[in-house]
Motif scaffolding. Sequence first.
Motif, PDB file in Angstrom:
ATOM      1  N   VAL A 162       0.549  -1.294  -0.042  1.00 45.80           N
ATOM      2  CA  VAL A 162       0.063   0.112  -0.061  1.00 45.80           C
ATOM      3  C   VAL A 162       0.853   1.300  -0.132  1.00 45.80           C
ATOM      4  CG1 VAL A 162      -1.472   1.398   1.483  1.00 45.80           C
ATOM      5  CG2 VAL A 162      -1.972  -1.009   0.925  1.00 45.80           C
ATOM      6  N   GLN A 163       2.053   1.425   0.973  1.00 43.72           N
ATOM      7  CA  GLN A 163       2.820   2.494   0.896  1.00 43.72           C
ATOM      8  C   GLN A 163       3.552   2.600  -0.425  1.00 43.72           C
ATOM      9  OE1 GLN A 163       5.654   1.210   3.931  1.00 43.72           O
ATOM     10  NE2 GLN A 163       4.281   2.576   5.517  1.00 43.72           N
ATOM     11  N   VAL A 164       3.907   1.599  -1.220  1.00 46.06           N
ATOM     12  CA  VAL A 164       4.577   1.490  -2.605  1.00 46.06           C
ATOM     13  C   VAL A 164       3.561   2.052  -3.354  1.00 46.06           C
ATOM     14  CG1 VAL A 164       5.219   0.450  -4.534  1.00 46.06           C
ATOM     15  CG2 VAL A 164       6.364  -0.285  -1.993  1.00 46.06           C
ATOM     16  N   LEU A 165       2.203   1.686  -3.574  1.00 46.17           N
ATOM     17  CA  LEU A 165       1.344   2.281  -4.487  1.00 46.17           C
ATOM     18  C   LEU A 165       0.926   3.804  -4.204  1.00 46.17           C
ATOM     19  CD1 LEU A 165      -1.207  -0.647  -4.423  1.00 46.17           C
ATOM     20  CD2 LEU A 165       0.176   0.146  -6.491  1.00 46.17           C
ATOM     21  N   ASN A 166       0.651   4.156  -3.046  1.00 46.86           N
ATOM     22  CA  ASN A 166       0.546   5.647  -2.809  1.00 46.86           C
ATOM     23  C   ASN A 166       1.788   6.606  -2.915  1.00 46.86           C
ATOM     24  OD1 ASN A 166      -1.997   5.076  -1.770  1.00 46.86           O
ATOM     25  ND2 ASN A 166      -1.512   5.101   0.464  1.00 46.86           N
ATOM     26  N   ASN A 167       2.879   5.908  -2.938  1.00 41.68           N
ATOM     27  CA  ASN A 167       4.219   6.587  -3.125  1.00 41.68           C
ATOM     28  C   ASN A 167       4.308   6.789  -4.661  1.00 41.68           C
ATOM     29  OD1 ASN A 167       5.218   7.025  -0.721  1.00 41.68           O
ATOM     30  ND2 ASN A 167       6.531   5.451  -0.798  1.00 41.68           N
ATOM     31  N   LEU A 168       3.967   5.680  -5.612  1.00 39.23           N
ATOM     32  CA  LEU A 168       4.095   5.653  -7.070  1.00 39.23           C
ATOM     33  C   LEU A 168       3.127   6.649  -7.658  1.00 39.23           C
ATOM     34  CD1 LEU A 168       5.460   2.360  -7.583  1.00 39.23           C
ATOM     35  CD2 LEU A 168       6.786   4.306  -7.753  1.00 39.23           C
ATOM     36  N   PHE A 169       1.868   6.432  -7.120  1.00 41.89           N
ATOM     37  CA  PHE A 169       0.824   7.516  -8.019  1.00 41.89           C
ATOM     38  C   PHE A 169       0.709   8.828  -7.686  1.00 41.89           C
ATOM     39  CE2 PHE A 169      -0.286   2.961  -9.106  1.00 41.89           C
ATOM     40  CZ  PHE A 169      -1.158   3.463 -10.372  1.00 41.89           C
ATOM     41  N   ASP A 170       0.328   9.678  -8.733  1.00 37.85           N
ATOM     42  CA  ASP A 170       0.353  11.057  -8.544  1.00 37.85           C
ATOM     43  C   ASP A 170      -0.855  11.344  -7.486  1.00 37.85           C
ATOM     44  OD1 ASP A 170      -1.827  10.066  -9.815  1.00 37.85           O
ATOM     45  OD2 ASP A 170      -2.245  11.489 -11.236  1.00 37.85           O
ATOM     46  N   ALA A 171      -1.687  10.331  -6.934  1.00 37.81           N
ATOM     47  CA  ALA A 171      -2.460  10.760  -5.551  1.00 37.81           C
ATOM     48  C   ALA A 171      -2.828   9.422  -4.940  1.00 37.81           C
ATOM     49  CB  ALA A 171      -3.935  11.260  -5.877  1.00 37.81           C
ATOM     50  N   PRO A 172      -2.781   9.356  -3.893  1.00 35.19           N
ATOM     51  CA  PRO A 172      -2.977   8.052  -2.954  1.00 35.19           C
ATOM     52  C   PRO A 172      -4.182   7.268  -3.568  1.00 35.19           C
ATOM     53  CG  PRO A 172      -2.839   9.754  -1.401  1.00 35.19           C
ATOM     54  CD  PRO A 172      -2.985  10.670  -2.674  1.00 35.19           C
ATOM     55  N   LEU A 173      -3.837   5.991  -3.503  1.00 38.12           N
ATOM     56  CA  LEU A 173      -4.873   5.042  -3.991  1.00 38.12           C
ATOM     57  C   LEU A 173      -5.653   4.551  -2.778  1.00 38.12           C
ATOM     58  CD1 LEU A 173      -3.535   2.895  -6.871  1.00 38.12           C
ATOM     59  CD2 LEU A 173      -4.381   5.166  -6.970  1.00 38.12           C
ATOM     60  N   VAL A 174      -5.117   4.436  -1.730  1.00 38.83           N
ATOM     61  CA  VAL A 174      -5.621   3.638  -0.387  1.00 38.83           C
ATOM     62  C   VAL A 174      -5.429   4.759   0.769  1.00 38.83           C
ATOM     63  CG1 VAL A 174      -5.399   1.634   1.219  1.00 38.83           C
ATOM     64  CG2 VAL A 174      -5.102   1.431  -1.202  1.00 38.83           C
ATOM     65  N   GLU A 175      -6.468   4.680   1.381  1.00 44.08           N
ATOM     66  CA  GLU A 175      -6.336   5.599   2.876  1.00 44.08           C
ATOM     67  C   GLU A 175      -6.362   4.314   3.925  1.00 44.08           C
ATOM     68  OE1 GLU A 175      -9.730   7.849   2.815  1.00 44.08           O
ATOM     69  OE2 GLU A 175      -8.821   9.684   2.012  1.00 44.08           O
ATOM     70  N   ALA A 176      -5.302   4.220   4.498  1.00 41.58           N
ATOM     71  CA  ALA A 176      -5.075   3.045   5.437  1.00 41.58           C
ATOM     72  C   ALA A 176      -4.550   3.487   6.732  1.00 41.58           C
ATOM     73  CB  ALA A 176      -4.371   2.052   4.821  1.00 41.58           C
ATOM     74  N   ALA A 177      -5.087   2.949   7.685  1.00 40.89           N
ATOM     75  CA  ALA A 177      -4.352   3.200   9.095  1.00 40.89           C
ATOM     76  C   ALA A 177      -3.660   1.782   9.931  1.00 40.89           C
ATOM     77  CB  ALA A 177      -5.424   3.862  10.092  1.00 40.89           C
ATOM     78  N   PRO A 178      -2.333   1.830   9.975  1.00 40.97           N
ATOM     79  CA  PRO A 178      -1.666   0.685  10.509  1.00 40.97           C
ATOM     80  C   PRO A 178      -2.522   0.424  11.671  1.00 40.97           C
ATOM     81  CG  PRO A 178      -0.261   2.553  10.578  1.00 40.97           C
ATOM     82  CD  PRO A 178      -1.448   3.019   9.647  1.00 40.97           C
ATOM     83  N   GLY A 179      -2.781  -0.873  11.868  1.00 44.96           N
ATOM     84  CA  GLY A 179      -3.418  -1.264  13.130  1.00 44.96           C
ATOM     85  C   GLY A 179      -3.166  -2.757  13.545  1.00 44.96           C
ATOM     86  N   GLY A 180      -1.691  -3.458  13.153  1.00 41.05           N
ATOM     87  CA  GLY A 180      -1.246  -4.506  13.431  1.00 41.05           C
ATOM     88  C   GLY A 180      -1.765  -5.534  12.622  1.00 41.05           C
ATOM     89  N   ARG A 181      -1.661  -6.959  13.138  1.00 40.82           N
ATOM     90  CA  ARG A 181      -2.137  -7.920  12.346  1.00 40.82           C
ATOM     91  C   ARG A 181      -3.746  -8.014  12.691  1.00 40.82           C
ATOM     92  NH1 ARG A 181       3.032  -8.840  13.478  1.00 40.82           N
ATOM     93  NH2 ARG A 181       4.420  -9.693  12.045  1.00 40.82           N
ATOM     94  N   SER A 182      -4.265  -7.655  13.793  1.00 38.17           N
ATOM     95  CA  SER A 182      -5.671  -7.852  14.015  1.00 38.17           C
ATOM     96  C   SER A 182      -6.446  -6.706  13.524  1.00 38.17           C
ATOM     97  CB  SER A 182      -5.861  -8.046  15.491  1.00 38.17           C
ATOM     98  OG  SER A 182      -5.305  -6.841  16.269  1.00 38.17           O
ATOM     99  N   GLY A 183      -6.016  -5.652  12.977  1.00 35.62           N
ATOM    100  CA  GLY A 183      -6.545  -4.430  12.348  1.00 35.62           C
ATOM    101  C   GLY A 183      -6.266  -3.952  11.318  1.00 35.62           C
ATOM    102  N   GLY A 184      -6.304  -2.637  11.179  1.00 41.20           N
ATOM    103  CA  GLY A 184      -5.708  -1.858  10.214  1.00 41.20           C
ATOM    104  C   GLY A 184      -7.003  -1.551   9.095  1.00 41.20           C
TER     105      GLY A 184
END
Length: 265
Positions: free
Chosen positions: A54-76
């Motif tokens: 997700v970080q790679v995709l948001n870095n490479l595109f002209d605008a973020p593709l995903v809005e994500a909040a890291p929440g560990g293996r049980s969330g996010g």
Amino acid sequence: MDGRLTASLVLKRGAAARVGLERAALLEAIADTGSLAAAARQLGLSYKGAWDAVQVLNNLFDAPLVEAAPGGRSGGAAALTPRGRAVIAGFRRVEAEIAAALARLETGLAGAPDDDLGAFWSLGLKTSARNALRGTVTAVRADAVSGEVDLALGQGAAITAILTRRSIDDLALTPGRAAIALIKSGFVILGAFRTGPSGSNRIAGIVASRDDGSEASEIALDIGGGKTLIAALPRNLARQAPQTIAVGDRVTAWIDPAHVILAVE
């Protein structure tokens, strides 16, 4: 050896970044589940692997593709942005046409020598650099031997690379040209530990995550515009001040322009 012709679909429009089948599947899983952790399980990925993608995709595109909040293996919690939904919609519309075209191409190439197509099979690019940041060239200053290239990354963030004049010419680096800055995580110096050399790039960010290993600590900085910069902190520094940098802290990253490699598509 199986000689059947296969293809990996890559969708690209103008100067925008590319997205392939694996990343498209991750985007669709995020849209379906609304959770980064659930999407990772659905695709058989580790949570960290999905978060890195997700970080790679948001870095490479002209605008973020995903809005994500890291929440560990049980969330996010995660959701596609309008840009992300548009990319997936276009990808799937094109996929059926690509499949039909591939079938026609395979029929036309039946019996042709492998050497007819062998020249371009090695053009696929993978890089060990942890950071790949897409931006736009804003200025080029060069003499007969070397030069500096400024790249705007968005949200006020920018980076300068020092290249040879030949590299600048070969890559056709001129203002307005899209380019990708490649930086090894070990070349990213965090201001909380020491100051970068004179003339270094300075990029401010907020610590988004920190992973501690036996040899190093990997720290991800949110530098705005949906982009993330990764720094690898050696074990000796991590031992000196293991709690100095924590999630939510504001940190300055220093990068020597000579350590920035530029690539174009």
